[in-house]
Design an enzyme around this catalytic site. Sequence first.
Site, PDB file in Angstrom:
ATOM      1  CG  ASP A  82      -0.206  -0.204   2.520  1.00 17.84           C
ATOM      2  OD1 ASP A  82       0.933   0.288   2.625  1.00 17.84           O
ATOM      3  OD2 ASP A  82      -0.757  -0.833   3.447  1.00 17.84           O
ATOM      4  CG  HIS A 414      -1.846  -7.378  -2.246  1.00 18.17           C
ATOM      5  ND1 HIS A 414      -3.175  -7.535  -2.575  1.00 18.17           N
ATOM      6  CD2 HIS A 414      -1.799  -6.300  -1.414  1.00 18.17           C
ATOM      7  CE1 HIS A 414      -3.893  -6.609  -1.970  1.00 18.17           C
ATOM      8  NE2 HIS A 414      -3.085  -5.843  -1.256  1.00 18.17           N
ATOM      9  CG  ASP A 465       2.075 -15.685  -8.937  1.00 18.42           C
ATOM     10  OD1 ASP A 465       2.081 -14.760  -8.098  1.00 18.42           O
ATOM     11  OD2 ASP A 465       2.756 -15.657  -9.976  1.00 18.42           O
ATOM     12  CD  GLU A 474       0.305  -6.237   1.528  1.00 21.60           C
ATOM     13  OE1 GLU A 474       0.259  -5.007   1.370  1.00 21.60           O
ATOM     14  OE2 GLU A 474      -0.535  -6.866   2.221  1.00 21.60           O
TER      15      GLU A 474
END
Length: 497
Positions: A82, A414, A465, A474
């Site tokens: 993020d 991610h 994946d 992530e």
Amino acid sequence: MKLHLHPLSLVFFFFFFFFRPTMSSNQHDYSDALSKSILFFEGQRSGYLPNDQRMTWRRNSGLSDGWTHNIDLTGGYYDAGDNVKFNFPMAFTTTMLAWSVIEFGEFMPSSELRNSLVALRWSSNYLLKSVSQLPNRIFVQVGDPIADHNCWERPEDMDTPRTAYAVNAPNPASEVAGETTAALSAASIAFRSSDPGYSQTLLQNAVKTFQFADMYRGAYSSNDDIKNDVCPFYCDFNGFQDELLWGAAWLRKATGDESYLNYIESNREPFGANDNVDEFGWDNKVGGLNVLVSKEVIEGNMYNLEAYKASAESFMCSLVPESSGPHVEYTSAGLLYKPGGSQLQHATTISFLLLVYAQYLSRSSLSLNCGTLTVPPDYLRRLAKKQVDYILGNNPMGLSYMVGYGERYPKRIHHRGSSLPSIVDHPEAIRCKDGSVYFNSTEPNPNVLIGAVVGGPGEDDMYDDDRSDFRKSEPTTYINAPFVGVLAYFAANPGSS
């Protein structure tokens, strides 16, 4: 009669545990993995990027951070996939980068030692900014996580609120301030020889940060003004007391001051440091605390701290499958496993502690006593190496969990910046919801976040994946930071077993 744990006496056990048929036995290039583990941090940078930025698909971001409080809070690292700067895990990342340099910097090539210190300074500089308004205020986070997690956009395009979250005295933030104390103290040791002036600045700020942490005791996640924005992301689940002891222990190591020695000695039981001794990560520092303080007993004969060493040995013994008593769990293929997501954070942090404790024992010509077993330091190194090799590809998937290392590695991680077209290839902004098409795409990420270690497989050793499965796909800075030290050791000692 003690059973001495040596290869000749336990050939079958070693063969079964370390060389299972499901594993590849390929020799790994630990030097390459080390270089990439450090390079990863350049992909997580916030702020103005330098001219020598090697992760060239990244550009400047978060340039207004702190302006609402009339303070410069640019820089630092985004914690994971993020675009939020969470100080709690960032400070832990900083501590572990510094500890990697302190314990294993001597094993690093000069170029990678330099790169490690650059990565360390990037976060320590930011942490200095976050404590610059002490003694009355500490900043604990930048970026509205609710808004950020509702969008899929590059850090360079961020249009979500860049809220700067501050804790003002007498409100507490002991866990963040305590970990920041540890980070600044450890960094001061890491920079002591190469930049003594900067080292002193770090230490001075560590002292005043600890004063805030200890004077206003309590958890930042209990603060009504910010708890809905720090939880459930980086809530203080384990209590703040371990960070107070952790910060004091690092100040003791950095200063040699007797007052910090007295603090960790007298507060061990009141602060519950004899509980959860087999945990170590961004939230629970007890396992690392016990290993760190054990050095004073093993090498400094500080027997008044013997209880810390006893807990450290209990933790180490729980990792030895042949020992009696409680054990940590391993998957069928040998990966350290703990309930919850992001399994590889446990593998990297615990491997780090195994190597550090082995170093302490070796320097004093000691072994680990686990009931009737006498465990030599090399056995602890063997346990750590198994975790490293699993991460790098010796696993049932035949997959390296480090992006960019080996022939097969996760391609759909991610991570916003990695999964969206770079600003170099797509100069036009990609707004909040416009990025969803890239999130939902089954195509590989266009930008390779070299060196990123993902969350990893589940208890069944399986990994899909899948970009949407953030618990597995992530990467985080606090998975990589301890891995830097671990890889430095094995790059210099590839045959260690």
